[in-house]
Design an enzyme around this catalytic site. Structure first.
Site, mmCIF file in Angstrom:
data_model
loop_
_atom_site.group_PDB
_atom_site.id
_atom_site.type_symbol
_atom_site.label_atom_id
_atom_site.label_comp_id
_atom_site.label_asym_id
_atom_site.label_seq_id
_atom_site.Cartn_x
_atom_site.Cartn_y
_atom_site.Cartn_z
ATOM 1 N N PRO A 10 0.787 -1.226 0.000
ATOM 2 C CA PRO A 10 0.000 0.000 0.000
ATOM 3 C C PRO A 10 0.824 1.282 0.000
ATOM 4 C CG PRO A 10 -0.113 -1.097 2.129
ATOM 5 C CD PRO A 10 0.533 -2.058 1.182
ATOM 6 N N ASN A 11 0.328 2.214 -0.769
ATOM 7 C CA ASN A 11 0.865 3.578 -0.884
ATOM 8 C C ASN A 11 2.175 3.670 -1.659
ATOM 9 O OD1 ASN A 11 -1.248 4.866 0.640
ATOM 10 N ND2 ASN A 11 -0.362 3.917 2.460
ATOM 11 N N ARG A 18 5.112 11.000 -2.638
ATOM 12 C CA ARG A 18 4.784 10.706 -1.244
ATOM 13 C C ARG A 18 6.006 10.976 -0.356
ATOM 14 N NH1 ARG A 18 4.537 4.631 1.327
ATOM 15 N NH2 ARG A 18 3.785 5.285 3.371
ATOM 16 N N TYR A 23 10.985 8.912 1.476
ATOM 17 C CA TYR A 23 10.989 7.782 0.537
ATOM 18 C C TYR A 23 11.726 8.044 -0.772
ATOM 19 C CZ TYR A 23 7.513 6.053 3.823
ATOM 20 O OH TYR A 23 6.881 5.629 4.972
ATOM 21 N N ASN A 74 8.174 -5.317 -0.399
ATOM 22 C CA ASN A 74 7.969 -4.150 0.456
ATOM 23 C C ASN A 74 6.475 -4.093 0.730
ATOM 24 O OD1 ASN A 74 7.695 -1.742 1.768
ATOM 25 N ND2 ASN A 74 8.945 -0.545 0.336
ATOM 26 N N ALA A 77 2.872 -0.492 5.033
ATOM 27 C CA ALA A 77 2.370 -0.514 6.413
ATOM 28 C C ALA A 77 1.867 -1.896 6.835
ATOM 29 C CB ALA A 77 1.265 0.524 6.575
ATOM 30 N N GLU A 98 12.709 -8.995 2.566
ATOM 31 C CA GLU A 98 11.907 -7.831 2.959
ATOM 32 C C GLU A 98 12.713 -6.553 2.689
ATOM 33 O OE1 GLU A 98 11.226 -7.824 7.159
ATOM 34 O OE2 GLU A 98 10.078 -5.952 7.106
ATOM 35 N N HIS A 100 12.586 -2.145 2.762
ATOM 36 C CA HIS A 100 11.956 -0.850 3.052
ATOM 37 C C HIS A 100 12.887 0.245 2.571
ATOM 38 C CE1 HIS A 100 8.945 -2.839 5.418
ATOM 39 N NE2 HIS A 100 9.923 -3.548 5.962
ATOM 40 N N ARG A 107 12.594 5.057 13.013
ATOM 41 C CA ARG A 107 11.347 5.821 12.928
ATOM 42 C C ARG A 107 10.440 5.495 14.137
ATOM 43 N NH1 ARG A 107 8.915 5.319 7.105
ATOM 44 N NH2 ARG A 107 7.724 7.121 7.891
HETATM 45 C C1 DQA Z 1 7.965 1.474 4.105
HETATM 46 C C2 DQA Z 1 7.986 1.699 5.614
HETATM 47 C C3 DQA Z 1 6.614 1.469 6.217
HETATM 48 O O1 DQA Z 1 6.649 1.706 7.607
HETATM 49 C C4 DQA Z 1 5.600 2.407 5.598
HETATM 50 O O2 DQA Z 1 4.314 2.155 6.111
HETATM 51 C C5 DQA Z 1 5.615 2.345 4.112
HETATM 52 C C6 DQA Z 1 6.907 2.317 3.427
HETATM 53 C C7 DQA Z 1 9.323 1.822 3.457
HETATM 54 O O3 DQA Z 1 9.538 1.405 2.323
HETATM 55 O O4 DQA Z 1 10.144 2.521 4.066
HETATM 56 O O5 DQA Z 1 4.580 2.419 3.458
HETATM 57 O O6 DQA Z 1 7.703 0.100 3.844
#
Ligand code: DQA
Length: 149
Positions: A10-11, A18, A23, A74, A77, A98, A100, A107
């Site tokens: 998501p996102n 964003r 990011y 990735n 959230a 995994e 990020h 954070r």
């Molecule tokens: C993320 C870190 C997560 O905590 C966050 O909710 C994201 C992006 C990252 O790539 O740093 O959506 O996965």
């Protein structure tokens, strides 16, 4: 290893606009292109998928069994909440790294917990989009070391 799935949650479709200070400024299309290029240099077929929906991500992980030799995930959230995604990774037994973009450990405390991390081979975070390329290399290394032993 022949093929890898780059799976974004998501996102992450909003990358580029964003919170670029967190990011980075690359769009998801740019990140995916560099994954394709990086993978192709190693003779890999790279497939990319993004969804904002947990069930879609679950379906992609299920479908990865027998189709891909590795997953770069990735989960956004959902990393911090989804026991279902963790269970899916355990279930399909496709080696998963995994990723990020941000350093989740530097954070908010709610980002320090990763359900994905329990089922993944390992976690790469804090290196921005370069982390995806590191994850592809980690999968290549994982498979190479299994072929030798
Ligand atoms: C993320 C870190 C997560 O905590 C966050 O909710 C994201 C992006 C990252 O790539 O740093 O959506 O996965």
């Amino acid at each position: 290893m022949k093929s890898v799935l780059i799976l974004n949650g998501p996102n992450l479709n909003l990358l580029g606009t964003r919170q670029p200070e967190v990011y980075g400024s690359q769009t998801l299309a740019m990140v995916e292109d560099s994954c394709r290029q990086h993978g192709e240099q190693a003779g890999l077929e790279v497939a990319c998928y993004q969804s904002n929906h947990e069930g879609d991500l679950l379906d992609q992980i299920h479908a990865a069994k027998g189709k891909y030799d590795g997953i770069v995930l990735n989960a956004g959230a959902y990393t911090h909440s989804s026991i279902a995604l963790m269970d899916a990774i355990y279930s399909v037994e496709v080696p998963t790294v995994e990723v990020h973009l941000s350093n989740i450990h530097a954070r908010e405390t709610f980002r320090h917990t990763s359900y994905i991390g329990r089922a993944a081979l390992g976690q790469i975070c804090g290196f921005g989009a370069f982390g995806y390329l590191m994850a592809i290399d980690a999968l290549l290394q994982h498979h190479a070391s299994r072929e030798v032993s």
